[in-house]
Design a protein around this motif. Structure first.
Motif, mmCIF file in Angstrom:
data_model
loop_
_atom_site.group_PDB
_atom_site.id
_atom_site.type_symbol
_atom_site.label_atom_id
_atom_site.label_comp_id
_atom_site.label_asym_id
_atom_site.label_seq_id
_atom_site.Cartn_x
_atom_site.Cartn_y
_atom_site.Cartn_z
ATOM 1 N N ALA A 126 -22.809 30.627 -35.806
ATOM 2 C CA ALA A 126 -24.501 30.535 -36.261
ATOM 3 C C ALA A 126 -25.685 30.528 -35.433
ATOM 4 N N ILE A 180 -27.395 38.279 -41.182
ATOM 5 C CA ILE A 180 -26.133 36.945 -41.620
ATOM 6 C C ILE A 180 -26.634 35.622 -41.423
ATOM 7 N N ALA A 181 -26.668 35.381 -39.904
ATOM 8 C CA ALA A 181 -27.075 33.832 -39.363
ATOM 9 C C ALA A 181 -28.326 33.185 -40.567
ATOM 10 N N TYR A 198 -27.135 32.707 -43.851
ATOM 11 C CA TYR A 198 -26.629 31.654 -44.079
ATOM 12 C C TYR A 198 -27.446 29.871 -43.734
ATOM 13 N N ILE A 253 -28.097 27.976 -47.474
ATOM 14 C CA ILE A 253 -27.308 25.969 -47.170
ATOM 15 C C ILE A 253 -28.418 25.773 -47.138
ATOM 16 N N PHE A 288 -19.336 23.978 -43.609
ATOM 17 C CA PHE A 288 -20.399 24.549 -44.075
ATOM 18 C C PHE A 288 -21.677 24.570 -44.302
ATOM 19 N N ALA A 315 -25.026 24.923 -41.162
ATOM 20 C CA ALA A 315 -26.617 25.604 -40.518
ATOM 21 C C ALA A 315 -27.139 24.908 -40.364
#
Lengths: 290, 248
Positions: free
Chosen positions: A80, A94-95, A98, A102, A169, A173
């Motif tokens: 990420a 996308i990164a 995320y 999060i 997950f 982040a």
């Protein structure tokens, strides 16, 4: 002040260490004394002894969940983090999505969410894939595989695994931002020099930028590892038998609130202090040699 | 890479590059032939470095065409990494890799880009370190080297790829005066050996000694372009004359 101290030092003293009393790490000594006190209780007082013996069973799970989750978080964070500095719009989006999503959700909620929402959702999806494949294929390897998919039960996914996924997950982040900061701290000239030698973007990242960036972010990564060890107590919400959950059980079993939580806190403190000594040594070594 | 020997090895045609409202390079065209040493000079902020960086596409051009050794590098489909191995670049701030020794700085791209064996890469590296006068510095990290030594290692690093062209972006501007000499000496040797070189610099003495052609770049465009002799003795443009009178 400085001159005064040097004068004091130059004079021979009756008891050598008494002049430096104000400089002694009192906080460490107090912690040490408290530790000695608790160890003393564990050895002598039956209630403490009972709590301790019951609780140490949870250490293994706490430590293993932390190590596995953190390793996964590092991998996720690196990917990420690379996305966060990427010029590719899709990868970057996308990164960033995320990371932003999060980081905006409390860790406790993330753990619950991954355990009770995401995992069932994935299982439902797998069942659906299995069922639809079975309708069109009736024999052979594919059918076997589809049948096994359709047969997966929610109970098959251990809560420990769900806890690990949630923590990984969640922390991924934060690690992503650590890696991004590390990569961005390397001057642009490094990438340009690597590219001018004919390296691709990824080769330049792999051999020039990341080795320097990772070295720089080792201390913050170490701190996050300690944070995760502490936050792993949150997985007790899933009734996973970690140190915190065993604490709850022991209290319910013995009604010894005081002894139980003293011992739990003491065990966490022991682990984090040990780790922070490790992180400090690492930091010192990083600053001395390049 | 087939190329007619009479064609210029670098062809720049009407290149434009701007950063926001700043027009760094405006309609610049330049041909450089094999073995030629072209010296680009001009006032700060005149677009010299940007132009040089356009040649190996560290800056993408807005308009125009650049052909290097028969390959159009401004074309989007082109494998720019392959072209860049043939175009060495030396930077103002050296940009050595601080986590690697001098030797590893030189071997890294040989191994990872040209797929040379470790042994072969190290042999080349040691030969080049000797050539730039630093054979004893192989296992030293960049921060233990002086500026001049770092720049010489950086040159060895670029030369290790066996480039056909070398670009120099103000190679001596960040150096103490007594270190400029050692860097220029290596560049002079290169020029004598027939390397094609494009140099952005303020070292007029070097230009006088080694350059075949000089280009005066101001406000993003070429004001004057002439042989070294002619430009020093008889500059045609008033602006060139003024600039030369200020720095000589």
């Amino acid at each position: 002040m400085a001159t005064k101290r040097t004068i004091e030092k130059s004079q021979p003293k009756l008891i050598p260490w008494i002049g430096n009393l104000s400089q002694a790490p009192w906080w460490a000594i107090i912690i040490l004394l408290l530790g000695v006190l608790i160890v003393y209780f564990i050895v002598t007082a039956p209630a403490y002894q009972d709590a301790f013996l019951f609780l140490i069973a949870g250490l293994e799970l706490t430590v293993s969940v932390t190590i596995i989750s953190f390793s996964l978080a590092l991998i996720l964070g690196l990917i990420a983090g690379l996305g966060r500095v990427s010029k590719n719009v899709v990868f970057y989006t996308i990164a960033t999505l995320y990371v932003e999503v999060i980081r905006g959700i409390p860790m406790l909620i993330l753990i619950i969410y991954f355990a009770y929402v995401v995992t069932p959702l994935i299982l439902t999806l797998l069942h659906w894939v299995g069922d639809t494949t079975l309708q069109s294929v009736t024999s052979g390897f594919l059918a076997q595989w589809a049948a096994s998919l359709a047969d997966i039960n929610i109970q098959d996914v251990d809560l420990k695994i769900r806890a690990i996924v949630g923590l990984a997950f969640g922390y991924g982040a934060y690690e992503a931002e650590v890696f991004r900061a590390g990569i961005e701290s390397i001057t642009r000239g490094q990438m340009e020099a690597a590219r001018s030698l004919g390296m691709s973007y990824f080769k330049a990242m792999r051999y020039v930028i990341l080795p320097q960036a990772v070295r720089r972010v080792l201390p913050p990564l170490g701190n996050d590892f300690i944070s995760m060890l502490k936050d792993s107590s949150l997985i007790s919400i899933l009734a996973v038998r970690d140190l915190t959950h065993l604490g709850k059980l022991n209290r319910a079993r013995t009604f010894r609130t005081f002894e139980t939580w003293n011992t739990v806190a003491f065990l966490y403190l022991c682990m984090t202090l040990l780790l922070s000594i490790g992180v400090r040594t690492l930091e010192r070594r990083m600053s001395s040699d390049k | 890479m087939t190329n007619n020997t009479n064609d210029p090895i670098i062809q720049v045609e009407h290149v434009y590059k701007s950063f926001g409202h700043v027009h760094a390079v405006v309609d610049v065209s330049l041909d450089v032939h094999q073995g030629e040493v072209v010296f680009i000079f001009g006032p700060s902020g005149g677009g010299k470095s940007t132009f040089l960086r356009c040649i190996n596409q560290l800056e993408k051009v807005d308009r125009g065409r650049i052909v290097i050794d028969g390959v159009c590098v401004t074309d989007k489909q082109v494998d720019i990494d392959k072209v860049r191995t043939e175009v060495g670049m030396v930077f103002q701030l050296f940009n050595l890799f601080p986590h690697l020794t001098a030797l590893q700085n030189i071997t890294l791209a040989q191994e990872k880009v040209l797929d040379r064996s470790k042994k072969e890469a190290e042999e080349t590296a040691r030969r080049l370190l000797k050539r730039v006068g630093l054979p004893e510095k192989a296992d030293v990290y960049p921060d233990q080297l002086s500026g001049g030594q770092q720049q010489r290692v950086a040159m060895a690093r670029a030369l290790a790829m066996d480039p056909k062209i070398m670009l120099f972006d103000e190679p001596t501007s960040a150096l103490d005066p007594e270190m400029i000499r050692e860097v220029l000496d290596v560049m002079l040797d290169l020029a004598k050996e027939g390397m094609t070189m494009v140099i952005v610099s303020h070292e007029m003495s070097f230009a006088r000694a080694a350059a075949d052609r000089m280009v005066f770049l101001d406000a993003g465009s070429i004001v004057e372009e002439a042989s070294t002799e002619e430009l020093f003795v008889n500059p045609k443009e008033e602006r060139t004359r003024l600039f030369l009178s200020h720095i000589l």
